[in-house]
Scaffold this active site. Structure first.
Site, mmCIF file in Angstrom:
data_model
loop_
_atom_site.group_PDB
_atom_site.id
_atom_site.type_symbol
_atom_site.label_atom_id
_atom_site.label_comp_id
_atom_site.label_asym_id
_atom_site.label_seq_id
_atom_site.Cartn_x
_atom_site.Cartn_y
_atom_site.Cartn_z
ATOM 1 N N HIS A 88 -10.754 -5.240 -3.100
ATOM 2 C CA HIS A 88 -9.394 -5.468 -2.601
ATOM 3 C C HIS A 88 -9.434 -5.759 -1.112
ATOM 4 C CE1 HIS A 88 -10.264 -1.141 -2.318
ATOM 5 N NE2 HIS A 88 -9.536 -1.140 -1.213
ATOM 6 N N ASP A 90 0.844 -1.192 0.000
ATOM 7 C CA ASP A 90 0.000 0.000 0.000
ATOM 8 C C ASP A 90 0.885 1.250 0.000
ATOM 9 O OD1 ASP A 90 -3.236 0.483 0.914
ATOM 10 O OD2 ASP A 90 -1.866 2.197 1.045
HETATM 11 P P1 AMP Z 1 -9.731 1.591 0.370
HETATM 12 O O1 AMP Z 1 -9.676 2.935 1.033
HETATM 13 O O2 AMP Z 1 -10.172 0.471 1.262
HETATM 14 O O3 AMP Z 1 -10.512 1.647 -0.932
HETATM 15 O O4 AMP Z 1 -8.232 1.206 0.020
HETATM 16 C C1 AMP Z 1 -7.547 1.709 -1.086
HETATM 17 C C2 AMP Z 1 -6.102 1.639 -0.739
HETATM 18 O O5 AMP Z 1 -5.352 1.749 -1.924
HETATM 19 C C3 AMP Z 1 -5.611 2.747 0.198
HETATM 20 O O6 AMP Z 1 -5.067 2.175 1.378
HETATM 21 C C4 AMP Z 1 -4.569 3.484 -0.623
HETATM 22 O O7 AMP Z 1 -3.468 3.927 0.138
HETATM 23 C C5 AMP Z 1 -4.172 2.428 -1.629
HETATM 24 N N1 AMP Z 1 -3.624 2.950 -2.873
HETATM 25 C C6 AMP Z 1 -4.162 3.901 -3.661
HETATM 26 N N2 AMP Z 1 -3.386 4.109 -4.740
HETATM 27 C C7 AMP Z 1 -2.345 3.250 -4.632
HETATM 28 C C8 AMP Z 1 -1.195 2.984 -5.431
HETATM 29 N N3 AMP Z 1 -0.957 3.640 -6.578
HETATM 30 N N4 AMP Z 1 -0.314 2.042 -5.002
HETATM 31 C C9 AMP Z 1 -0.546 1.378 -3.847
HETATM 32 N N5 AMP Z 1 -1.609 1.574 -3.061
HETATM 33 C C10 AMP Z 1 -2.505 2.507 -3.446
#
Ligand code: AMP
Ligand code: ZN
Length: 113
Positions: free
Chosen positions: A99, A29
Protein backbone atom coordinates in the site's frame (compact mmCIF):
# COMPACT_ATOMS: atom_id res chain seq x y z
CA UNK A 1 -5.49 -15.13 4.56
CA UNK A 2 -6.14 -12.90 7.54
CA UNK A 3 -5.47 -9.59 5.82
CA UNK A 4 -7.28 -6.45 6.92
CA UNK A 5 -6.92 -4.76 3.52
CA UNK A 6 -8.31 -7.83 1.70
CA UNK A 7 -11.26 -7.62 4.10
CA UNK A 8 -11.72 -3.96 3.15
CA UNK A 9 -11.64 -4.91 -0.56
CA UNK A 10 -14.21 -7.64 0.07
CA UNK A 11 -16.43 -5.32 2.08
CA UNK A 12 -16.05 -7.37 5.26
CA UNK A 13 -14.59 -4.31 7.00
CA UNK A 14 -16.02 -0.86 6.22
CA UNK A 15 -13.83 1.88 4.83
CA UNK A 16 -14.17 5.50 3.85
CA UNK A 17 -13.70 5.05 0.12
CA UNK A 18 -11.92 7.73 -1.89
CA UNK A 19 -11.39 6.03 -5.25
CA UNK A 20 -12.06 2.63 -6.76
CA UNK A 21 -11.66 0.91 -10.10
CA UNK A 22 -11.20 -2.68 -11.23
CA UNK A 23 -7.60 -2.84 -10.06
CA UNK A 24 -7.13 -0.53 -7.10
CA UNK A 25 -8.87 0.92 -4.07
CA UNK A 26 -8.14 4.10 -2.11
CA UNK A 27 -9.61 4.89 1.30
CA UNK A 28 -9.01 7.32 4.13
CA UNK A 29 -6.51 6.11 6.72
CA UNK A 30 -8.18 5.32 10.03
CA UNK A 31 -5.33 7.05 11.92
CA UNK A 32 -4.47 10.04 9.74
CA UNK A 33 -1.13 11.76 10.25
CA UNK A 34 -2.20 14.80 8.21
CA UNK A 35 -5.48 16.44 7.12
CA UNK A 36 -5.34 14.27 3.99
CA UNK A 37 -4.12 10.71 4.48
CA UNK A 38 -5.27 8.22 1.88
CA UNK A 39 -4.17 4.58 1.62
CA UNK A 40 -4.00 3.22 -1.93
CA UNK A 41 -3.84 -0.53 -2.56
CA UNK A 42 -4.04 -3.03 -5.39
CA UNK A 43 -7.24 -5.01 -4.87
CA UNK A 44 -5.41 -8.27 -5.47
CA UNK A 45 -3.07 -9.35 -2.71
CA UNK A 46 -0.20 -10.26 -5.01
CA UNK A 47 2.52 -8.38 -3.14
CA UNK A 48 3.15 -8.06 0.57
CA UNK A 49 5.29 -4.99 0.13
CA UNK A 50 7.53 -3.03 -2.19
CA UNK A 51 10.19 -5.72 -1.97
CA UNK A 52 7.87 -7.98 -3.98
CA UNK A 53 7.54 -5.64 -6.97
CA UNK A 54 8.80 -7.22 -10.20
CA UNK A 55 8.63 -6.53 -13.93
CA UNK A 56 5.75 -9.02 -14.08
CA UNK A 57 3.51 -7.39 -11.45
CA UNK A 58 4.47 -3.72 -11.60
CA UNK A 59 1.74 -2.54 -13.97
CA UNK A 60 -0.69 -2.15 -11.07
CA UNK A 61 1.91 -0.08 -9.24
CA UNK A 62 2.19 2.19 -12.27
CA UNK A 63 -1.58 2.42 -12.29
CA UNK A 64 -1.56 3.52 -8.66
CA UNK A 65 0.94 6.27 -9.47
CA UNK A 66 -1.09 7.33 -12.50
CA UNK A 67 -4.13 7.65 -10.24
CA UNK A 68 -2.40 9.58 -7.44
CA UNK A 69 -2.60 12.96 -9.26
CA UNK A 70 -6.35 12.51 -9.70
CA UNK A 71 -6.84 11.73 -6.01
CA UNK A 72 -4.55 14.62 -5.03
CA UNK A 73 -6.60 16.99 -7.18
CA UNK A 74 -9.86 15.68 -5.77
CA UNK A 75 -8.52 16.16 -2.25
CA UNK A 76 -7.21 19.63 -3.04
CA UNK A 77 -3.59 18.93 -2.20
CA UNK A 78 -1.95 19.90 -5.50
CA UNK A 79 0.10 22.37 -3.44
CA UNK A 80 2.21 19.49 -2.23
CA UNK A 81 1.90 15.93 -1.11
CA UNK A 82 4.02 12.95 -0.13
CA UNK A 83 3.73 9.30 -1.18
CA UNK A 84 5.16 6.77 1.25
CA UNK A 85 5.38 3.01 1.33
CA UNK A 86 6.68 1.12 4.34
CA UNK A 87 8.31 -2.22 3.60
CA UNK A 88 9.16 -4.64 6.36
CA UNK A 89 9.70 -4.57 10.08
CA UNK A 90 12.36 -1.87 10.28
CA UNK A 91 10.10 0.47 8.29
CA UNK A 92 7.20 -0.21 10.65
CA UNK A 93 4.98 -1.88 8.06
CA UNK A 94 1.88 -2.98 9.96
CA UNK A 95 -0.26 -4.38 7.12
CA UNK A 96 1.43 -6.84 4.78
CA UNK A 97 -0.64 -6.00 1.70
CA UNK A 98 1.32 -3.52 -0.40
CA UNK A 99 0.00 0.00 0.00
CA UNK A 100 0.94 3.61 -0.56
CA UNK A 101 0.20 6.46 1.83
CA UNK A 102 -0.81 9.72 0.12
CA UNK A 103 -0.29 12.47 2.67
CA UNK A 104 -0.91 16.20 2.46
CA UNK A 105 -3.09 19.10 3.43
CA UNK A 106 -0.47 20.74 5.62
CA UNK A 107 3.17 21.78 5.36
CA UNK A 108 4.97 18.48 5.82
CA UNK A 109 8.20 18.12 7.74
CA UNK A 110 11.14 18.60 5.41
CA UNK A 111 12.84 15.37 6.42
CA UNK A 112 11.77 11.77 6.20
CA UNK A 113 13.46 8.76 7.69
P1 AMP B 1 1.72 0.72 7.44
O1 AMP B 1 2.00 1.00 8.88
O2 AMP B 1 2.61 1.43 6.47
O3 AMP B 1 1.64 -0.78 7.17
O4 AMP B 1 0.29 1.34 7.13
C1 AMP B 1 -0.91 0.72 7.47
C2 AMP B 1 -1.91 1.81 7.61
O5 AMP B 1 -3.20 1.24 7.56
C3 AMP B 1 -1.83 2.60 8.92
O6 AMP B 1 -1.61 3.98 8.64
C4 AMP B 1 -3.18 2.36 9.58
O7 AMP B 1 -3.68 3.48 10.26
C5 AMP B 1 -4.03 1.99 8.39
N1 AMP B 1 -5.20 1.17 8.71
C6 AMP B 1 -5.22 0.04 9.43
N2 AMP B 1 -6.47 -0.45 9.50
C7 AMP B 1 -7.25 0.40 8.78
C8 AMP B 1 -8.64 0.44 8.47
N3 AMP B 1 -9.50 -0.49 8.91
N4 AMP B 1 -9.10 1.47 7.72
C9 AMP B 1 -8.25 2.42 7.27
N5 AMP B 1 -6.93 2.42 7.51
C10 AMP B 1 -6.43 1.42 8.27
ZN1 ZN C 1 -4.50 -8.48 1.52
Amino acid sequence: MDCIFCKIVNGDIPSSKVYEDDLILAFNDIQPVAPVHVVIIPKAHTMNGAADITAENSSVIAHIFETIPKIAKEKGIENGFRVVTNNGTDAGQSVNHIHFHLIGGKVLEAKIG
